[in-house]
Design a protein around this motif. Structure first.
Motif, PDB file in Angstrom:
ATOM      1  N   ASP A  23      -6.097   1.599  -7.727  1.00  0.00           N
ATOM      2  CA  ASP A  23      -7.436   1.029  -7.934  1.00  0.00           C
ATOM      3  C   ASP A  23      -8.342   1.970  -8.735  1.00  0.00           C
ATOM      4  N   ARG A  24      -8.007   3.265  -8.822  1.00  0.00           N
ATOM      5  CA  ARG A  24      -8.740   4.249  -9.650  1.00  0.00           C
ATOM      6  C   ARG A  24      -7.897   4.679 -10.844  1.00  0.00           C
ATOM      7  N   LEU A  25      -6.942   3.859 -11.220  1.00  0.00           N
ATOM      8  CA  LEU A  25      -5.978   4.190 -12.291  1.00  0.00           C
ATOM      9  C   LEU A  25      -5.334   5.559 -12.051  1.00  0.00           C
ATOM     10  N   ASN A  26      -5.072   5.832 -10.772  1.00  0.00           N
ATOM     11  CA  ASN A  26      -4.382   7.065 -10.351  1.00  0.00           C
ATOM     12  C   ASN A  26      -5.109   8.342 -10.799  1.00  0.00           C
ATOM     13  N   GLY A  64      -6.732  10.726 -15.689  1.00  0.00           N
ATOM     14  CA  GLY A  64      -7.285  12.085 -15.703  1.00  0.00           C
ATOM     15  C   GLY A  64      -8.090  12.367 -14.444  1.00  0.00           C
ATOM     16  N   GLN A  65      -8.946  13.351 -14.554  1.00  0.00           N
ATOM     17  CA  GLN A  65      -9.775  13.739 -13.398  1.00  0.00           C
ATOM     18  C   GLN A  65     -10.576  12.547 -12.876  1.00  0.00           C
ATOM     19  N   ASP A  66     -10.636  12.397 -11.559  1.00  0.00           N
ATOM     20  CA  ASP A  66     -11.498  11.367 -10.972  1.00  0.00           C
ATOM     21  C   ASP A  66     -12.949  11.757 -11.235  1.00  0.00           C
ATOM     22  N   LEU A  67     -13.617  10.920 -12.012  1.00  0.00           N
ATOM     23  CA  LEU A  67     -14.980  11.242 -12.441  1.00  0.00           C
ATOM     24  C   LEU A  67     -16.019  10.833 -11.405  1.00  0.00           C
ATOM     25  N   THR A  68     -15.542  10.254 -10.301  1.00  0.00           N
ATOM     26  CA  THR A  68     -16.513   9.804  -9.296  1.00  0.00           C
ATOM     27  C   THR A  68     -16.615  10.753  -8.106  1.00  0.00           C
ATOM     28  N   ASP A  80     -19.419  23.282 -11.663  1.00  0.00           N
ATOM     29  CA  ASP A  80     -18.585  24.443 -11.967  1.00  0.00           C
ATOM     30  C   ASP A  80     -17.164  23.958 -12.256  1.00  0.00           C
ATOM     31  N   LEU A  81     -16.909  23.612 -13.513  1.00  0.00           N
ATOM     32  CA  LEU A  81     -15.604  23.040 -13.864  1.00  0.00           C
ATOM     33  C   LEU A  81     -14.514  24.107 -13.908  1.00  0.00           C
ATOM     34  N   GLU A  82     -14.902  25.339 -14.176  1.00  0.00           N
ATOM     35  CA  GLU A  82     -13.908  26.420 -14.247  1.00  0.00           C
ATOM     36  C   GLU A  82     -13.155  26.532 -12.921  1.00  0.00           C
ATOM     37  N   GLY A 109       1.573   3.151 -18.362  1.00  0.00           N
ATOM     38  CA  GLY A 109       0.366   2.475 -18.834  1.00  0.00           C
ATOM     39  C   GLY A 109      -0.636   3.505 -19.320  1.00  0.00           C
ATOM     40  N   PRO A 110      -1.944   3.136 -19.356  1.00  0.00           N
ATOM     41  CA  PRO A 110      -2.958   4.050 -19.875  1.00  0.00           C
ATOM     42  C   PRO A 110      -2.846   5.464 -19.299  1.00  0.00           C
ATOM     43  N   THR A 111      -3.016   6.436 -20.201  1.00  0.00           N
ATOM     44  CA  THR A 111      -2.907   7.852 -19.829  1.00  0.00           C
ATOM     45  C   THR A 111      -4.066   8.548 -20.528  1.00  0.00           C
ATOM     46  N   ALA A 112      -4.993   9.083 -19.742  1.00  0.00           N
ATOM     47  CA  ALA A 112      -6.219   9.599 -20.359  1.00  0.00           C
ATOM     48  C   ALA A 112      -6.588  10.971 -19.810  1.00  0.00           C
ATOM     49  N   GLY A 113      -7.373  11.703 -20.602  1.00  0.00           N
ATOM     50  CA  GLY A 113      -7.893  12.999 -20.177  1.00  0.00           C
ATOM     51  C   GLY A 113      -6.780  13.977 -19.837  1.00  0.00           C
ATOM     52  N   ALA A 136      -9.525  11.792 -23.840  1.00  0.00           N
ATOM     53  CA  ALA A 136     -10.813  11.103 -23.649  1.00  0.00           C
ATOM     54  C   ALA A 136     -12.010  12.048 -23.468  1.00  0.00           C
ATOM     55  N   PHE A 137     -11.746  13.334 -23.500  1.00  0.00           N
ATOM     56  CA  PHE A 137     -12.753  14.321 -23.086  1.00  0.00           C
ATOM     57  C   PHE A 137     -14.073  14.233 -23.861  1.00  0.00           C
ATOM     58  N   ALA A 138     -13.992  13.985 -25.181  1.00  0.00           N
ATOM     59  CA  ALA A 138     -15.224  13.981 -25.978  1.00  0.00           C
ATOM     60  C   ALA A 138     -16.201  12.929 -25.470  1.00  0.00           C
ATOM     61  N   LYS A 139     -15.647  11.871 -24.852  1.00  0.00           N
ATOM     62  CA  LYS A 139     -16.530  10.801 -24.358  1.00  0.00           C
ATOM     63  C   LYS A 139     -17.437  11.285 -23.228  1.00  0.00           C
ATOM     64  N   ILE A 140     -17.007  12.362 -22.553  1.00  0.00           N
ATOM     65  CA  ILE A 140     -17.870  12.911 -21.501  1.00  0.00           C
ATOM     66  C   ILE A 140     -18.293  14.350 -21.849  1.00  0.00           C
TER      67      ILE A 140
HETATM   68  O1  T3D Z   1     -12.768  20.710 -13.822  1.00  0.00           O
HETATM   69  C1  T3D Z   1     -12.873  19.512 -13.985  1.00  0.00           C
HETATM   70  O2  T3D Z   1     -12.991  18.699 -13.037  1.00  0.00           O
HETATM   71  C2  T3D Z   1     -12.834  18.971 -15.353  1.00  0.00           C
HETATM   72  C3  T3D Z   1     -11.522  18.373 -15.604  1.00  0.00           C
HETATM   73  C4  T3D Z   1     -11.448  17.361 -16.463  1.00  0.00           C
HETATM   74  C5  T3D Z   1     -10.162  16.728 -16.705  1.00  0.00           C
HETATM   75  C6  T3D Z   1     -10.286  15.323 -17.229  1.00  0.00           C
HETATM   76  O3  T3D Z   1      -9.306  14.607 -17.122  1.00  0.00           O
HETATM   77  S1  T3D Z   1     -11.721  14.800 -17.950  1.00  0.00           S
HETATM   78  C7  T3D Z   1     -11.333  13.168 -18.504  1.00  0.00           C
HETATM   79  C8  T3D Z   1     -11.422  12.176 -17.384  1.00  0.00           C
HETATM   80  N1  T3D Z   1     -10.934  10.870 -17.742  1.00  0.00           N
HETATM   81  C9  T3D Z   1     -11.588  10.029 -18.541  1.00  0.00           C
HETATM   82  O4  T3D Z   1     -12.610  10.333 -19.118  1.00  0.00           O
HETATM   83  C10 T3D Z   1     -11.016   8.626 -18.676  1.00  0.00           C
HETATM   84  C11 T3D Z   1     -11.888   7.640 -17.927  1.00  0.00           C
HETATM   85  N2  T3D Z   1     -11.293   6.317 -17.922  1.00  0.00           N
HETATM   86  C12 T3D Z   1     -11.289   5.537 -19.006  1.00  0.00           C
HETATM   87  O5  T3D Z   1     -11.745   5.900 -20.084  1.00  0.00           O
HETATM   88  C13 T3D Z   1     -10.704   4.164 -18.851  1.00  0.00           C
HETATM   89  O6  T3D Z   1     -10.667   3.837 -17.484  1.00  0.00           O
HETATM   90  C14 T3D Z   1      -9.270   4.042 -19.423  1.00  0.00           C
HETATM   91  C15 T3D Z   1      -9.357   4.118 -20.954  1.00  0.00           C
HETATM   92  C16 T3D Z   1      -8.325   5.104 -18.896  1.00  0.00           C
HETATM   93  C17 T3D Z   1      -8.689   2.658 -19.029  1.00  0.00           C
HETATM   94  O7  T3D Z   1      -9.621   1.642 -19.364  1.00  0.00           O
HETATM   95  P1  T3D Z   1      -9.486   0.191 -18.725  1.00  0.00           P
HETATM   96  O8  T3D Z   1     -10.502  -0.666 -19.389  1.00  0.00           O
HETATM   97  O9  T3D Z   1      -8.074  -0.239 -18.809  1.00  0.00           O
HETATM   98  O10 T3D Z   1      -9.823   0.350 -17.162  1.00  0.00           O
HETATM   99  P2  T3D Z   1     -11.255   0.545 -16.503  1.00  0.00           P
HETATM  100  O11 T3D Z   1     -11.839  -0.786 -16.209  1.00  0.00           O
HETATM  101  O12 T3D Z   1     -12.068   1.505 -17.276  1.00  0.00           O
HETATM  102  O13 T3D Z   1     -10.847   1.271 -15.119  1.00  0.00           O
HETATM  103  C18 T3D Z   1     -10.373   0.536 -13.990  1.00  0.00           C
HETATM  104  C19 T3D Z   1     -10.992   1.148 -12.766  1.00  0.00           C
HETATM  105  O14 T3D Z   1     -10.567   2.517 -12.665  1.00  0.00           O
HETATM  106  C20 T3D Z   1     -12.522   1.165 -12.871  1.00  0.00           C
HETATM  107  O15 T3D Z   1     -13.029   1.018 -11.566  1.00  0.00           O
HETATM  108  P3  T3D Z   1     -13.756  -0.357 -11.126  1.00  0.00           P
HETATM  109  O16 T3D Z   1     -14.850  -0.635 -12.121  1.00  0.00           O
HETATM  110  O17 T3D Z   1     -12.658  -1.392 -11.180  1.00  0.00           O
HETATM  111  O18 T3D Z   1     -14.245  -0.082  -9.745  1.00  0.00           O
HETATM  112  C21 T3D Z   1     -12.800   2.570 -13.353  1.00  0.00           C
HETATM  113  O19 T3D Z   1     -14.073   3.036 -13.005  1.00  0.00           O
HETATM  114  C22 T3D Z   1     -11.727   3.358 -12.617  1.00  0.00           C
HETATM  115  N3  T3D Z   1     -11.437   4.615 -13.330  1.00  0.00           N
HETATM  116  C23 T3D Z   1     -10.893   4.747 -14.539  1.00  0.00           C
HETATM  117  N4  T3D Z   1     -10.820   6.033 -14.859  1.00  0.00           N
HETATM  118  C24 T3D Z   1     -11.330   6.714 -13.829  1.00  0.00           C
HETATM  119  C25 T3D Z   1     -11.718   5.825 -12.846  1.00  0.00           C
HETATM  120  N5  T3D Z   1     -12.284   6.211 -11.695  1.00  0.00           N
HETATM  121  C26 T3D Z   1     -12.461   7.535 -11.536  1.00  0.00           C
HETATM  122  N6  T3D Z   1     -12.104   8.459 -12.443  1.00  0.00           N
HETATM  123  C27 T3D Z   1     -11.534   8.103 -13.596  1.00  0.00           C
HETATM  124  N7  T3D Z   1     -11.137   9.055 -14.476  1.00  0.00           N
END
Ligand code: T3D
Length: 263
Positions: A23-26, A64-68, A80-82, A109-113, A136-140
């Motif tokens: 439900d959180r795309l793992n 990728g990282q759970d952003l919530t 403090d991301l470090e 399937g989708p693989t991000a961050g 996907a990092f630049a987006k955040i």
């Molecule tokens: O030290 C540190 O902590 C920093 C480390 C950083 C490492 C990182 O990985 S930063 C990058 C984090 N990841 C992202 O920025 C990617 C975020 N997700 C997306 O851009 C999109 O979800 C995808 C492109 C991967 C897939 O898009 P789509 O349209 O197929 O799915 P969706 O509708 O966006 O997502 C489905 C659900 O999963 C949705 O929840 P909802 O609305 O149904 O309740 C969405 O919020 C949730 N979800 C997706 N990605 C994340 C997530 N929840 C938490 N964290 C996520 N990364």
């Protein structure tokens, strides 16, 4: 005690670790990191495991990282991301880089961050036709971590790596195959079966030679040609003394499939 967020199963000598928060795309959490490292350590110590395949439950590999989740906060009150990187991501990537079995990232399937870079830290990446890889990092407003700035320029060249990072564009499985990020693309409908069959084929390979290949490739990134030739000679000398080499030669002469034991 919270529910586990990974599952770990076995099919003969292939261990399959599945990220399981569909439900959180793992997306990765501290709990998932902890369970992932524990499962990898368990399979590393198990002599009967030859290949570890990492995949995702549901429609994504991992976002990728759970952003919530709440992030650690530094003395200045800012995130403090470090701390998270040093505690969770870096040890995982280093563990994969030096792992004693073959690892396959099976991108269903989708693989991000950070998930892209964790996948690229595995030995081989396979993907479903509909999967995509997105730095996907630049987006955040972050830079690629989990080794992304190290592995990506080495795989696709510095210019293309930077462009992928700056644009954060999703790379389709087909394009990733063309760029050399992915070794095989399988149809969505048969992905699990095809990836499993591929893992089984690798698991039937010669484990000592496979580890030597991993070592030689890894060291080649820093070696000059003469050093690399010497490394090949040293590694080949060891392999030449192995039971598996004798078995390989015997199987060739007897026109049968070899049975490798890793000795
Ligand atoms: O030290 C540190 O902590 C920093 C480390 C950083 C490492 C990182 O990985 S930063 C990058 C984090 N990841 C992202 O920025 C990617 C975020 N997700 C997306 O851009 C999109 O979800 C995808 C492109 C991967 C897939 O898009 P789509 O349209 O197929 O799915 P969706 O509708 O966006 O997502 C489905 C659900 O999963 C949705 O929840 P909802 O609305 O149904 O309740 C969405 O919020 C949730 N979800 C997706 N990605 C994340 C997530 N929840 C938490 N964290 C996520 N990364």
């Amino acid at each position: 005690m919270s529910e586990p967020v990974i599952t770990s199963t076995r099919a003969d000598s292939v261990a399959i670790i599945t990220l399981n928060r569909p439900d959180r795309l793992n997306a990765l959490t501290s709990q998932m990191h902890e369970e992932l490292r524990a499962a990898l350590a368990e399979h590393a110590a198990d002599e009967s495991v030859r290949v570890v395949m990492l995949t995702g439950a549901g429609r994504a590999f991992c976002a990728g990282q759970d952003l919530t989740v709440e992030l650690p906060v530094g003395p200045d009150g800012r995130a403090d991301l470090e701390e998270t990187l040093l505690r969770e991501y870096n040890p995982l990537v280093l563990m994969l880089a030096d792992y004693p079995k073959l690892t396959i990232a099976a991108l269903n399937g989708p693989t991000a961050g950070a998930a892209v870079n964790i996948a690229l830290a595995c030995d081989v990446v396979v993907a479903a036709q509909s999967a995509f890889l997105q730095q996907a990092f630049a987006k955040i407003a972050l830079l690629p971590d989990a080794g992304g700035t190290w592995i990506l320029p080495r795989l696709v060249g510095p210019k293309r790596a930077l462009a992928l990072m700056l644009t954060a564009e999703a790379v389709s499985a087909g394009d990733a195959l063309g760029m050399g990020l992915v070794a095989k693309v399988f149809p969505d409908e048969s992905f699990a079966a095809d990836a499993g069959a591929f893992a089984k084929t690798l698991a039937a390979g010669p484990p000592l030679a496979q580890q030597a290949m991993k070592q030689a490739i890894r060291e080649s990134l820093d070696n000059d040609l003469a050093t690399q030739l010497n490394l090949e000679a040293r590694l080949q000398a060891k392999l030449g003394r192995s039971d598996d080499f004798e078995e390989g030669i015997a199987a060739f002469k007897e026109k049968r499939a070899p049975v490798f034991t890793g000795r």
